[in-house]
Design an enzyme around this catalytic site. Structure first.
Site, PDB file in Angstrom:
ATOM      1  N   TYR A 144       1.879   6.128 -13.557  1.00  0.00           N
ATOM      2  CA  TYR A 144       2.437   4.875 -13.031  1.00  0.00           C
ATOM      3  C   TYR A 144       2.029   3.754 -13.974  1.00  0.00           C
ATOM      4  CZ  TYR A 144       2.946   0.807  -9.877  1.00  0.00           C
ATOM      5  OH  TYR A 144       3.286  -0.410  -9.325  1.00  0.00           O
ATOM      6  N   ASP A 239      -1.667   3.270 -21.746  1.00  0.00           N
ATOM      7  CA  ASP A 239      -1.791   2.376 -20.596  1.00  0.00           C
ATOM      8  C   ASP A 239      -3.221   2.529 -20.067  1.00  0.00           C
ATOM      9  OD1 ASP A 239      -0.039   1.940 -17.399  1.00  0.00           O
ATOM     10  OD2 ASP A 239      -1.927   1.149 -18.188  1.00  0.00           O
ATOM     11  N   LYS A 267      -6.874  -5.153 -14.606  1.00  0.00           N
ATOM     12  CA  LYS A 267      -7.979  -4.861 -13.695  1.00  0.00           C
ATOM     13  C   LYS A 267      -9.325  -5.419 -14.187  1.00  0.00           C
ATOM     14  CE  LYS A 267      -5.459  -0.856 -11.923  1.00  0.00           C
ATOM     15  NZ  LYS A 267      -5.109  -1.129 -10.533  1.00  0.00           N
TER      16      LYS A 267
HETATM   17  P1  KE4 Z   1      -0.591  -4.212 -11.665  1.00  0.00           P
HETATM   18  O1  KE4 Z   1       0.793  -4.763 -11.954  1.00  0.00           O
HETATM   19  O2  KE4 Z   1      -0.684  -3.639 -10.268  1.00  0.00           O
HETATM   20  O3  KE4 Z   1      -1.724  -5.178 -11.990  1.00  0.00           O
HETATM   21  O4  KE4 Z   1      -0.830  -2.988 -12.655  1.00  0.00           O
HETATM   22  C1  KE4 Z   1       0.126  -1.947 -12.699  1.00  0.00           C
HETATM   23  C2  KE4 Z   1      -0.536  -0.694 -13.246  1.00  0.00           C
HETATM   24  C3  KE4 Z   1      -0.282  -0.333 -14.550  1.00  0.00           C
HETATM   25  N1  KE4 Z   1      -0.860   0.764 -15.093  1.00  0.00           N
HETATM   26  C4  KE4 Z   1      -1.701   1.538 -14.372  1.00  0.00           C
HETATM   27  C5  KE4 Z   1      -2.306   2.755 -15.008  1.00  0.00           C
HETATM   28  C6  KE4 Z   1      -1.992   1.215 -13.029  1.00  0.00           C
HETATM   29  O5  KE4 Z   1      -2.817   2.011 -12.299  1.00  0.00           O
HETATM   30  C7  KE4 Z   1      -1.412   0.074 -12.449  1.00  0.00           C
HETATM   31  C8  KE4 Z   1      -1.648  -0.324 -11.000  1.00  0.00           C
HETATM   32  N2  KE4 Z   1      -2.504   0.546 -10.264  1.00  0.00           N
HETATM   33  C9  KE4 Z   1      -2.262   0.576  -8.835  1.00  0.00           C
HETATM   34  C10 KE4 Z   1      -3.146   1.640  -8.181  1.00  0.00           C
HETATM   35  N3  KE4 Z   1      -3.405   2.787  -8.938  1.00  0.00           N
HETATM   36  C11 KE4 Z   1      -2.510  -0.748  -8.229  1.00  0.00           C
HETATM   37  C12 KE4 Z   1      -2.622  -0.746  -6.732  1.00  0.00           C
HETATM   38  C13 KE4 Z   1      -1.398  -1.293  -6.059  1.00  0.00           C
HETATM   39  O6  KE4 Z   1      -0.268  -1.011  -6.539  1.00  0.00           O
HETATM   40  O7  KE4 Z   1      -1.568  -1.991  -5.039  1.00  0.00           O
END
Ligand code: KE4
Length: 430
Positions: A144, A239, A267
């Site tokens: 993801y 990523d 993060k």
């Molecule tokens: P954000 O747009 O949520 O800041 O990041 C997206 C993203 C991109 N790449 C990786 C590997 C990620 O894990 C994420 C977002 N992670 C999720 C949970 N694994 C965020 C939690 C959520 O969607 O509420």
């Protein structure tokens, strides 16, 4: 456990926010309960609206590697606050954080800050397409990269046909240039990247998968990916939104010694405030506006409060011994957890690297999306509820990671181990 305040807040929220939450996984739908509303967090614990306290293994989905409310991070934000919250103009803070990121992450020569991981990955992909003049992006089933249209393809579609939309609202002609292929499969990787009919701009990968549960890549697979993309002049994007500053100061690329062309971060670099970033080779990054023609912008990019929080966090993790201590604690915890799992009457598989891990309710190795999908999500849901009742806050999904932070001490970890042992025993009884 009292949950009246969370329950009333949730019903109020559902009137004005889709699903009552601002990000779907928080709704706890896959673990069969309503979300608890958090009022505060400190160290490794969170407190909900009814005063219930939990030992937190979600860590805001990764950012809270220091634990909540770290004094250095709080102080940095408090000191920045009186100077203003946003200027829409460059500040010294973002230069200092950019220099720290470039110093820490082996492949990053230049970096651009944005406000989320999604912004970072969508910008990196646009940059790769602009730099190569090609269209197709390759991703991996179960990885993801945020919710930008071009990432929302059905898993497995790339092997059979071009991208099939993974969500309503994503037009076919957006995802027809996205192929999703199996993680850890060298044969399909080689065949796809060498397919001359594909006009491949980039491959984007989580160098350790964290969004289908934790899956560590086979090093031969990751090495082959690097060699093939170098040979075929395809941009390789790591990523590292989760793994950046998590698995080592320099992220997975430092830990594995495999360097991408572009890296996406998020993060941890925001210290819990909204920050994302993408960076890499100067030759590629100089294509980004205003120096280059690839457009990307953001009102709150480089926000001074977020930069201050990120700087404070990185200064703490850069201290000698930080990662060694976190590794020792996480290894001890994972080994005990595996011992408990081995004795338990239900089958579990623990995948772990550094301070991120997932306990899969399955009886076979989990090495890719298909094997992850064999996990018993109902059993995980029951385990989640058992652990919550015992004061342990896990990710409300089988397909996420649990994180150990610097704030988790042995007594907290022992409580979690005892709760896990009790839960697994209960699960066998149902
Ligand atoms: P954000 O747009 O949520 O800041 O990041 C997206 C993203 C991109 N790449 C990786 C590997 C990620 O894990 C994420 C977002 N992670 C999720 C949970 N694994 C965020 C939690 C959520 O969607 O509420």
């Amino acid at each position: 456990m009292k949950t009246q305040h969370s329950a009333s807040l949730f019903s109020q929220a559902c009137n004005v926010i889709p699903g009552g939450v601002n990000s779907p996984v928080r709704a706890c739908k896959s673990v069969g309960c309503d979300p608890l509303f958090v009022t505060k967090a400190q160290g490794c614990t969170v407190t909900d609206a009814d005063g219930n306290e939990f030992i937190d293994f979600v860590g805001s989905w990764g950012p809270m590697i220091l634990g909540h409310g770290h004094p250095e991070v709080v102080k940095a934000i408090q000191e920045a606050l009186p100077n203003g919250t946003s200027f829409g103009a460059p500040t010294a803070l973002e230069v200092e954080l950019a220099e720290l990121v470039c110093e820490s992450v082996p492949s990053i020569e230049k970096v651009r800050f944005v406000s989320s991981g999604t912004e970072a990955t969508m910008s990196a992909v646009r940059l790769a397409r602009g730099y190569t003049g090609r269209k197709v992006i390759i991703k991996f089933d179960g990885c993801y990269h945020g919710h930008a249209d071009s990432f929302l393809v059905k898993a497995g579609s790339g092997v059979i046909t071009l991208g099939i939309p993974g969500s309503p609202g994503v037009p076919e002609d957006i995802v027809k240039n996205t192929l999703s292929i199996p993680y850890n499969n060298i044969e399909i990787l080689e065949r796809t990247l060498r397919d001359a009919s594909l006009d491949i701009a980039c491959v984007i990968i989580e160098p350790v998968a964290g969004n289908m549960g934790v899956i560590v890549p086979e090093m031969a697979f990751l090495r082959r990916l690097r060699d093939l993309t170098a040979e075929l002049r395809i941009v390789l994007i790591f990523d590292e939104v989760i793994t950046g500053f998590r698995l080592a100061l320099g992220g997975a690329q430092e830990r594995f010694g495999i360097l991408p062309d572009l890296t996406c971060l998020g993060k941890i670099i925001g210290g819990g405030l909204p920050v994302g970033a993408y960076g890499g080779k100067k030759e590629i990054m100089d294509m980004v506006a205003p120096d280059g023609p690839v457009y990307q912008a953001g009102t709150l990019s480089g926000n001074p409060l977020a930069m201050a929080a990120g700087l404070a966090m990185l200064k703490v993790v850069r201290q000698p011994g930080f990662y060694e201590k976190l590794e020792e604690k996480s290894t001890w915890f994972a080994e005990k957890l595996a011992e408990i799992g081995a004795k338990a009457p239900v089958s579990t598989v623990l995948n772990r690297i550094g301070s991120m891990m997932t306990c899969f309710f399955t009886d076979a190795p989990v090495t890719d999306f298909d094997s992850a999908m064999k996990a018993d999500t109902q059993r995980y849901a029951q385990h989640f509820r058992n652990m919550l009742a015992s004061g342990i806050w896990l990710a409300p999904s089988q397909f996420e990671a649990a994180f150990v932070s610097a704030a988790h001490e042995k007594p907290h970890l022992r409580l979690a181990l005892d709760a896990a042992e009790e839960s697994l025993a209960k699960l066998a009884a149902v």
